[in-house]
Design an enzyme around this catalytic site. Sequence first.
Site, PDB file in Angstrom:
ATOM      1  N   ARG A  36     -13.696  -7.231   2.713  1.00 52.24           N
ATOM      2  CA  ARG A  36     -12.400  -6.990   2.630  1.00 52.24           C
ATOM      3  C   ARG A  36     -11.382  -8.406   2.870  1.00 52.24           C
ATOM      4  O   ARG A  36     -10.526  -8.723   2.217  1.00 52.24           O
ATOM      5  CB  ARG A  36     -11.887  -5.942   3.311  1.00 52.24           C
ATOM      6  N   CYS A  68     -16.071   2.771   0.920  1.00 52.03           N
ATOM      7  CA  CYS A  68     -14.900   1.868   1.086  1.00 52.03           C
ATOM      8  C   CYS A  68     -14.384   2.035   2.544  1.00 52.03           C
ATOM      9  O   CYS A  68     -13.899   1.200   3.210  1.00 52.03           O
ATOM     10  CB  CYS A  68     -13.890   1.987   0.053  1.00 52.03           C
ATOM     11  N   ASP A  92     -16.896   8.093  -1.420  1.00 50.45           N
ATOM     12  CA  ASP A  92     -15.335   7.707  -0.879  1.00 50.45           C
ATOM     13  C   ASP A  92     -15.106   9.200  -0.226  1.00 50.45           C
ATOM     14  O   ASP A  92     -15.647   9.987  -0.562  1.00 50.45           O
ATOM     15  CB  ASP A  92     -14.605   6.985  -1.948  1.00 50.45           C
ATOM     16  N   HIS A 105      -7.260   0.743  -6.664  1.00 51.25           N
ATOM     17  CA  HIS A 105      -7.524   0.243  -5.157  1.00 51.25           C
ATOM     18  C   HIS A 105      -8.228  -1.118  -5.541  1.00 51.25           C
ATOM     19  O   HIS A 105      -9.462  -1.257  -5.227  1.00 51.25           O
ATOM     20  CB  HIS A 105      -8.222   0.921  -4.183  1.00 51.25           C
ATOM     21  N   GLN A 156     -10.350  -3.514  -2.806  1.00 53.86           N
ATOM     22  CA  GLN A 156     -11.436  -2.904  -2.470  1.00 53.86           C
ATOM     23  C   GLN A 156     -12.625  -3.526  -3.409  1.00 53.86           C
ATOM     24  O   GLN A 156     -13.681  -3.809  -2.930  1.00 53.86           O
ATOM     25  CB  GLN A 156     -11.164  -1.271  -2.351  1.00 53.86           C
ATOM     26  N   ARG A 171       0.819  -1.139  -0.021  1.00 52.00           N
ATOM     27  CA  ARG A 171       0.066   0.012   0.079  1.00 52.00           C
ATOM     28  C   ARG A 171       0.803   1.219  -0.002  1.00 52.00           C
ATOM     29  O   ARG A 171       1.858   1.433   0.787  1.00 52.00           O
ATOM     30  CB  ARG A 171      -0.799   0.158   1.242  1.00 52.00           C
TER      31      ARG A 171
HETATM   32  N1  NVA Z   1      -9.505   7.191  -1.709  1.00 53.38           N
HETATM   33  C1  NVA Z   1      -9.115   6.890  -0.679  1.00 53.38           C
HETATM   34  C2  NVA Z   1      -9.425   5.300  -0.311  1.00 53.38           C
HETATM   35  C3  NVA Z   1      -9.360   4.905   1.064  1.00 53.38           C
HETATM   36  C4  NVA Z   1      -9.331   3.561   1.524  1.00 53.38           C
HETATM   37  C5  NVA Z   1      -7.758   7.427  -0.049  1.00 53.38           C
HETATM   38  O1  NVA Z   1      -6.835   6.824  -1.081  1.00 53.38           O
HETATM   39  O2  NVA Z   1      -7.482   7.874   0.794  1.00 53.38           O
HETATM   40  N1   CP Z   2     -11.138   0.692   2.382  1.00 50.73           N
HETATM   41  C1   CP Z   2      -9.930   0.623   2.787  1.00 50.73           C
HETATM   42  O1   CP Z   2      -8.961   0.274   2.069  1.00 50.73           O
HETATM   43  O2   CP Z   2      -9.546   0.841   4.146  1.00 50.73           O
HETATM   44  P1   CP Z   2      -8.186   1.127   4.844  1.00 50.73           P
HETATM   45  O3   CP Z   2      -7.562   2.448   4.491  1.00 50.73           O
HETATM   46  O4   CP Z   2      -8.570   1.246   6.613  1.00 50.73           O
HETATM   47  O5   CP Z   2      -7.287  -0.143   4.613  1.00 50.73           O
END
Ligand code: NVA
Ligand code: CP
Length: 334
Positions: free
Chosen positions: A316, A277, A234, A138, A141, A111
Amino acid sequence: MLTWMPELKGRSLMRMTSFTDEEMMNLIDLAAQLKARRAAGIRGDLLHRKNIALIFEKSSTRTRNSSIIAARDEGGGAEYLTRPDIHFGKKESVKDTARVLGRIYDGILFRGFRQSTVEELAKWSGVPVWNGLTDDYHPTQIFADLLTVKETFGSLRDCTVAYVGDGRNNVANSLMMGCAKAGVRYVCCTPKELWPDEAVLAEAEAVAKRNGVDIRVFSDPKKGVKGANVLYTDVWVSMGEEAKTAERIKMLRPYQINMDLMKATGNLDGKLMFLHCLPAFHDFNTEVTKDSGALEVTDEVFESKYSKVFDESENRMHTIKALFVSALCDRAAL
Ligand code: NVA
Ligand code: CP
């Protein structure tokens, strides 16, 4: 007997197009089977002696914990490695770290910021690498989202997903392609400034067309959500974009999912759910929302009977488990 997909053995997941449509649907079915197994109290050994490195440059609650428990449930292990903990990208290049970890671990979930980093890890590690979120995509997800829609409505047929908010972020990009691959109609409601990237949109449109559905982009959310079965949003500011917070709140206020917008679907008494998400700014209880109040979704919608966000977040874990099992498990273990 669990669904066995020999074609997914050893495979990496960089983005939604890393898997064929059929592979994606099979993976979602495997996740449903693994979910049922766990509910029946079965903790198997499908990942016995398999170890997974979790390299995280950004924060996470769901992806991190889902990965750890997915591995542990099936007799495997996962090690959480943050940037400050390891030499990754500082004293040691991504390429060298990939080659080191690939000799120790059976798989790597990453990540972070750049899509090129996860691709470099996959290129050099020699083990399956999974994208647990980058600035661009992502994919893990979306497997959970599609599983949630499928189990709630019984099928993905005749379904319209309307995504409302930042139309060009990682979740929106992957959701658009995931819907196209699953044959689900996708509507994106977003201001002109945040319309999906042209190349990403064109690629998804070609896949949608092949599967007999379309993708539409609207600036007016009330028009866009008409007839939708899933309203999805989101955060308005993704990790790494914090400097844009004030501008985004101003720009996206008209795109908040509230009961008025849910009503505008025309489906309040029919097939309708709310997904996010997570994490979500739906109340006044976080550092970010204590002054602004709810942002992308109101508390009323978040806590309503339409909201399936906690099923989605649980999924998830089951979908990440399916990903690990399909890439690492031998047929003999099934
Ligand atoms: N678009 C958000 C998703 C978090 C799971 C981010 O990248 O922060
Ligand atoms: N939805 C998601 O990816 O959550 P986290 O950022 O908590 O992993």
